[in-house]
Motif scaffolding. Structure first.
Motif, PDB file in Angstrom:
ATOM      1  N   ALA A 124       0.816  -1.215   0.000  1.00 17.37           N
ATOM      2  CA  ALA A 124       0.000   0.000   0.000  1.00 17.37           C
ATOM      3  C   ALA A 124       0.849   1.265   0.000  1.00 17.37           C
ATOM      4  O   ALA A 124       0.395   2.325  -0.434  1.00 17.37           O
ATOM      5  CB  ALA A 124      -0.935  -0.009   1.206  1.00 17.37           C
ATOM      6  N   SER A 125       2.081   1.161   0.476  1.00 16.05           N
ATOM      7  CA  SER A 125       2.952   2.340   0.548  1.00 16.05           C
ATOM      8  C   SER A 125       3.397   2.830  -0.821  1.00 16.05           C
ATOM      9  O   SER A 125       3.833   3.969  -0.972  1.00 16.05           O
ATOM     10  CB  SER A 125       4.192   2.013   1.388  1.00 16.05           C
ATOM     11  OG  SER A 125       5.101   1.174   0.668  1.00 16.05           O
ATOM     12  N   GLY A 126       3.320   1.954  -1.817  1.00 10.81           N
ATOM     13  CA  GLY A 126       3.807   2.305  -3.144  1.00 10.81           C
ATOM     14  C   GLY A 126       5.292   2.055  -3.333  1.00 10.81           C
ATOM     15  O   GLY A 126       5.866   2.425  -4.365  1.00 10.81           O
ATOM     16  N   ALA A 127       5.914   1.404  -2.372  1.00 10.98           N
ATOM     17  CA  ALA A 127       7.349   1.108  -2.473  1.00 10.98           C
ATOM     18  C   ALA A 127       7.628   0.162  -3.629  1.00 10.98           C
ATOM     19  O   ALA A 127       6.810  -0.702  -3.964  1.00 10.98           O
ATOM     20  CB  ALA A 127       7.849   0.499  -1.172  1.00 10.98           C
ATOM     21  N   LYS A 128       8.804   0.335  -4.226  1.00 13.67           N
ATOM     22  CA  LYS A 128       9.240  -0.536  -5.321  1.00 13.67           C
ATOM     23  C   LYS A 128      10.393  -1.443  -4.906  1.00 13.67           C
ATOM     24  O   LYS A 128      10.773  -2.339  -5.655  1.00 13.67           O
ATOM     25  CB  LYS A 128       9.660   0.311  -6.523  1.00 13.67           C
ATOM     26  CG  LYS A 128       8.532   1.152  -7.113  1.00 13.67           C
ATOM     27  CD  LYS A 128       7.399   0.284  -7.641  1.00 13.67           C
ATOM     28  CE  LYS A 128       6.310   1.136  -8.282  1.00 13.67           C
ATOM     29  NZ  LYS A 128       5.182   0.288  -8.766  1.00 13.67           N
ATOM     30  N   LEU A 129      10.958  -1.180  -3.739  1.00  9.15           N
ATOM     31  CA  LEU A 129      11.984  -2.075  -3.185  1.00  9.15           C
ATOM     32  C   LEU A 129      12.080  -1.847  -1.689  1.00  9.15           C
ATOM     33  O   LEU A 129      11.683  -0.800  -1.183  1.00  9.15           O
ATOM     34  CB  LEU A 129      13.333  -1.896  -3.886  1.00  9.15           C
ATOM     35  CG  LEU A 129      14.014  -0.534  -3.899  1.00  9.15           C
ATOM     36  CD1 LEU A 129      14.934  -0.375  -2.697  1.00  9.15           C
ATOM     37  CD2 LEU A 129      14.819  -0.366  -5.161  1.00  9.15           C
ATOM     38  N   VAL A 130      12.608  -2.862  -0.988  1.00  9.33           N
ATOM     39  CA  VAL A 130      12.675  -2.827   0.472  1.00  9.33           C
ATOM     40  C   VAL A 130      14.104  -3.053   0.933  1.00  9.33           C
ATOM     41  O   VAL A 130      14.768  -3.991   0.492  1.00  9.33           O
ATOM     42  CB  VAL A 130      11.763  -3.918   1.096  1.00  9.33           C
ATOM     43  CG1 VAL A 130      11.783  -3.814   2.620  1.00  9.33           C
ATOM     44  CG2 VAL A 130      10.337  -3.804   0.572  1.00  9.33           C
ATOM     45  N   PHE A 131      14.571  -2.192   1.845  1.00  7.98           N
ATOM     46  CA  PHE A 131      15.824  -2.424   2.550  1.00  7.98           C
ATOM     47  C   PHE A 131      15.467  -3.120   3.861  1.00  7.98           C
ATOM     48  O   PHE A 131      14.641  -2.617   4.628  1.00  7.98           O
ATOM     49  CB  PHE A 131      16.547  -1.119   2.858  1.00  7.98           C
ATOM     50  CG  PHE A 131      17.153  -0.451   1.654  1.00  7.98           C
ATOM     51  CD1 PHE A 131      17.399  -1.140   0.484  1.00  7.98           C
ATOM     52  CD2 PHE A 131      17.475   0.901   1.695  1.00  7.98           C
ATOM     53  CE1 PHE A 131      17.954  -0.530  -0.617  1.00  7.98           C
ATOM     54  CE2 PHE A 131      18.044   1.526   0.597  1.00  7.98           C
ATOM     55  CZ  PHE A 131      18.283   0.807  -0.561  1.00  7.98           C
ATOM     56  N   VAL A 132      16.101  -4.260   4.130  1.00 11.83           N
ATOM     57  CA  VAL A 132      15.782  -5.069   5.303  1.00 11.83           C
ATOM     58  C   VAL A 132      16.982  -5.085   6.245  1.00 11.83           C
ATOM     59  O   VAL A 132      18.077  -5.504   5.855  1.00 11.83           O
ATOM     60  CB  VAL A 132      15.420  -6.516   4.904  1.00 11.83           C
ATOM     61  CG1 VAL A 132      14.933  -7.286   6.128  1.00 11.83           C
ATOM     62  CG2 VAL A 132      14.372  -6.529   3.802  1.00 11.83           C
ATOM     63  N   GLY A 133      16.773  -4.660   7.469  1.00 14.81           N
ATOM     64  CA  GLY A 133      17.848  -4.639   8.455  1.00 14.81           C
ATOM     65  C   GLY A 133      17.448  -5.356   9.728  1.00 14.81           C
ATOM     66  O   GLY A 133      17.084  -4.722  10.718  1.00 14.81           O
ATOM     67  N   LEU A 134      17.490  -6.680   9.708  1.00 13.97           N
ATOM     68  CA  LEU A 134      17.108  -7.485  10.867  1.00 13.97           C
ATOM     69  C   LEU A 134      18.292  -8.228  11.477  1.00 13.97           C
ATOM     70  O   LEU A 134      18.131  -8.929  12.471  1.00 13.97           O
ATOM     71  CB  LEU A 134      16.033  -8.506  10.470  1.00 13.97           C
ATOM     72  CG  LEU A 134      14.677  -7.936  10.047  1.00 13.97           C
ATOM     73  CD1 LEU A 134      13.791  -9.041   9.491  1.00 13.97           C
ATOM     74  CD2 LEU A 134      13.993  -7.245  11.213  1.00 13.97           C
ATOM     75  N   GLY A 135      19.462  -8.074  10.878  1.00 17.93           N
ATOM     76  CA  GLY A 135      20.616  -8.829  11.349  1.00 17.93           C
ATOM     77  C   GLY A 135      20.656 -10.215  10.745  1.00 17.93           C
ATOM     78  O   GLY A 135      19.620 -10.796  10.407  1.00 17.93           O
ATOM     79  N   CYS A 136      21.858 -10.729  10.613  1.00 18.51           N
ATOM     80  CA  CYS A 136      22.062 -12.061  10.028  1.00 18.51           C
ATOM     81  C   CYS A 136      21.904 -13.127  11.116  1.00 18.51           C
ATOM     82  O   CYS A 136      22.452 -12.961  12.215  1.00 18.51           O
ATOM     83  CB  CYS A 136      23.466 -12.117   9.436  1.00 18.51           C
ATOM     84  SG  CYS A 136      23.924 -13.685   8.688  1.00 18.51           S
ATOM     85  N   PRO A 137      21.144 -14.194  10.866  1.00 17.67           N
ATOM     86  CA  PRO A 137      20.529 -14.623   9.609  1.00 17.67           C
ATOM     87  C   PRO A 137      19.045 -14.286   9.466  1.00 17.67           C
ATOM     88  O   PRO A 137      18.405 -14.729   8.529  1.00 17.67           O
ATOM     89  CB  PRO A 137      20.711 -16.145   9.658  1.00 17.67           C
ATOM     90  CG  PRO A 137      20.544 -16.464  11.112  1.00 17.67           C
ATOM     91  CD  PRO A 137      21.158 -15.295  11.859  1.00 17.67           C
ATOM     92  N   ARG A 138      18.491 -13.523  10.440  1.00 23.45           N
ATOM     93  CA  ARG A 138      17.051 -13.255  10.394  1.00 23.45           C
ATOM     94  C   ARG A 138      16.632 -12.515   9.125  1.00 23.45           C
ATOM     95  O   ARG A 138      15.560 -12.763   8.574  1.00 23.45           O
ATOM     96  CB  ARG A 138      16.626 -12.468  11.629  1.00 23.45           C
ATOM     97  CG  ARG A 138      16.700 -13.257  12.928  1.00 23.45           C
ATOM     98  CD  ARG A 138      15.954 -12.545  14.035  1.00 23.45           C
ATOM     99  NE  ARG A 138      16.474 -11.200  14.251  1.00 23.45           N
ATOM    100  CZ  ARG A 138      15.776 -10.207  14.814  1.00 23.45           C
ATOM    101  NH1 ARG A 138      14.539 -10.407  15.184  1.00 23.45           N
ATOM    102  NH2 ARG A 138      16.325  -9.034  14.997  1.00 23.45           N
ATOM    103  N   GLN A 139      17.473 -11.584   8.669  1.00 22.66           N
ATOM    104  CA  GLN A 139      17.081 -10.811   7.494  1.00 22.66           C
ATOM    105  C   GLN A 139      17.066 -11.669   6.225  1.00 22.66           C
ATOM    106  O   GLN A 139      16.248 -11.446   5.326  1.00 22.66           O
ATOM    107  CB  GLN A 139      18.012  -9.618   7.312  1.00 22.66           C
ATOM    108  CG  GLN A 139      19.465  -9.985   7.107  1.00 22.66           C
ATOM    109  CD  GLN A 139      20.384  -8.805   7.257  1.00 22.66           C
ATOM    110  OE1 GLN A 139      20.000  -7.749   7.733  1.00 22.66           O
ATOM    111  NE2 GLN A 139      21.635  -8.961   6.829  1.00 22.66           N
TER     112      GLN A 139
END
Length: 268
Positions: A159-174
Motif C-alpha cells: 500500500a505504501s507504493g514502495a518498489k523495493l525494500v531495505f531489510v535490516g534485521l541482522g544475520c541470519p534473520r534478514q
C-alpha cells in the motif's frame, strides 16, 4: 560490469558479481515489479548456511548472494579463480541502490532495526539523495510474526507504493525474511543488516585499511566483545578449514540446489 555467475563456498552459492551488475539487476527488477531477494554475506553469514542445511536451502533460494566480506571474495578467488578485485559491501551497496532509486524514481521501504535508527537512517538518506522517496518505514518487533501479522506487513508495504525494500534485521534473520517474503512482495528485497546502523550514525564502521585487509571482524569484536566473541573465534577458523577441505576435495558438499519447501520462521 562483472557477473560471472554463482559459485559454492561450503554449499552456499555466492555470486561473483560487482556493484554495477548488482545494482543493475536490482533496478531492473524494481522497474518491472519482479521478485528479487538479495543478501550480502560476510564469513558469519556464509557459515550459518554451511552449518545449517535448512538455512543453506534458504540462502540458495535467494536471487543474489554477494561477497560482503573480503574473506568471502578471497574464498571465491581461491576456490574458483573468479579474480574479483573487490567485494560488494552491504553498506556501500545500500547507498548505490538508494542513489539509483532516486534517479529512477523508485520509492523505497525501510524494514527492521529500531524506530530511532530508522528515523536517522531515513533523514541521512534523503539528505544525501534529495530525490529519494521513502514510502514507509517499520521497525522490527524482535520476535516471530504470526500469519495475520505477516499478511498485514505485506499489505502495508504494498500500500505504501514502495518498489523495493531495505531489510535490516541482522544475520541470519534478514535472510530468512527475504526468503519468506520474496513471493509475497514482487519487488527487490535487500538484506543489508548493519547498513542501517552505519548510515544512521549509531555504529561506527571499521577504518578503510582494516576493511581492505579483511579485519572488519576484529573491529566489530572490539566494539561488542561479549556478543560477538563466539561468532568470530569459532566461525573464522572453521571458514578457513571449509575452504581448505573444498579446495583439496576432502569435502563433497559443493552446491545445494533448493528443492521443496523450507520451514518458515516469520521473523519481523
Amino acid at each position: 560490469m562483472i557477473n560471472k555467475g554463482k559459485y559454492p563456498i561450503g554449499g552456499v552459492n555466492v555470486c561473483a558479481m560487482d556493484y554495477e551488475a548488482a545494482v543493475q539487476h536490482i533496478v531492473k527488477a524494481a522497474l518491472v515489479g519482479l521478485p528479487c531477494a538479495v543478501s550480502a554475506l560476510a564469513v558469519h553469514g556464509v557459515m550459518t548456511g554451511c552449518l545449517d542445511p535448512v538455512h543453506r536451502r534458504r540462502l540458495n533460494g535467494l536471487d543474489i548472494v554477494l561477497p560482503d566480506g573480503q574473506p568471502v571474495r578471497w574464498g571465491l578467488n581461491f576456490l574458483h579463480g573468479t579474480k574479483l578485485e573487490d567485494r560488494v559491501y552491504g553498506p556501500n551497496l545500500t547507498l548505490k541502490v538508494a542513489e539509483a532509486a532516486a534517479r529512477h524514481n523508485l520509492p523505497i521501504y525501510l524494514y527492521g532495526s529500531r524506530l530511532e535508527t530508522l528515523e536517522l537512517f531515513s533523514a541521512n538518506l534523503k539528505k544525501q539523495f534529495p530525490g529519494l522517496v521513502i514510502a514507509g518505514m517499520e521497525p522490527s518487533r524482535f520476535r516471530k510474526l504470526n500469519i495475520e501479522e505477516k499478511a498485514q506487513t505485506v499489505n502495508r508495504i504494498k500500500a505504501s507504493g514502495a518498489k523495493l525494500v531495505f531489510v535490516g534485521l541482522g544475520c541470519p534473520r534478514q535472510e530468512v525474511w527475504a526468503y519468506e517474503y520474496r513471493e509475497l512482495l514482487s519487488m527487490p528485497l535487500l538484506a543489508v543488516g548493519a547498513a542501517f546502523d552505519f548510515h544512521a550514525g549509531t555504529l561506527k564502521q571499521a577504518p578503510t585499511w582494516m576493511q581492505d585487509r579483511g579485519l572488519e571482524w576484529f573491529y566489530r569484536l572490539y566494539q561488542e566483545p561479549r556478543r560477538l566473541w563466539r561468532r568470530y573465534l569459532y566461525l573464522n577458523p572453521l571458514y578457513l578449514f571449509t575452504l581448505l577441505t573444498q579446495r583439496t576435495g576432502m569435502s563433497r558438499r559443493q552446491v545445494l540446489v533448493p528443492n521443496g519447501d523450507v520451514p518458515e520462521e516469520s521473523y519481523g
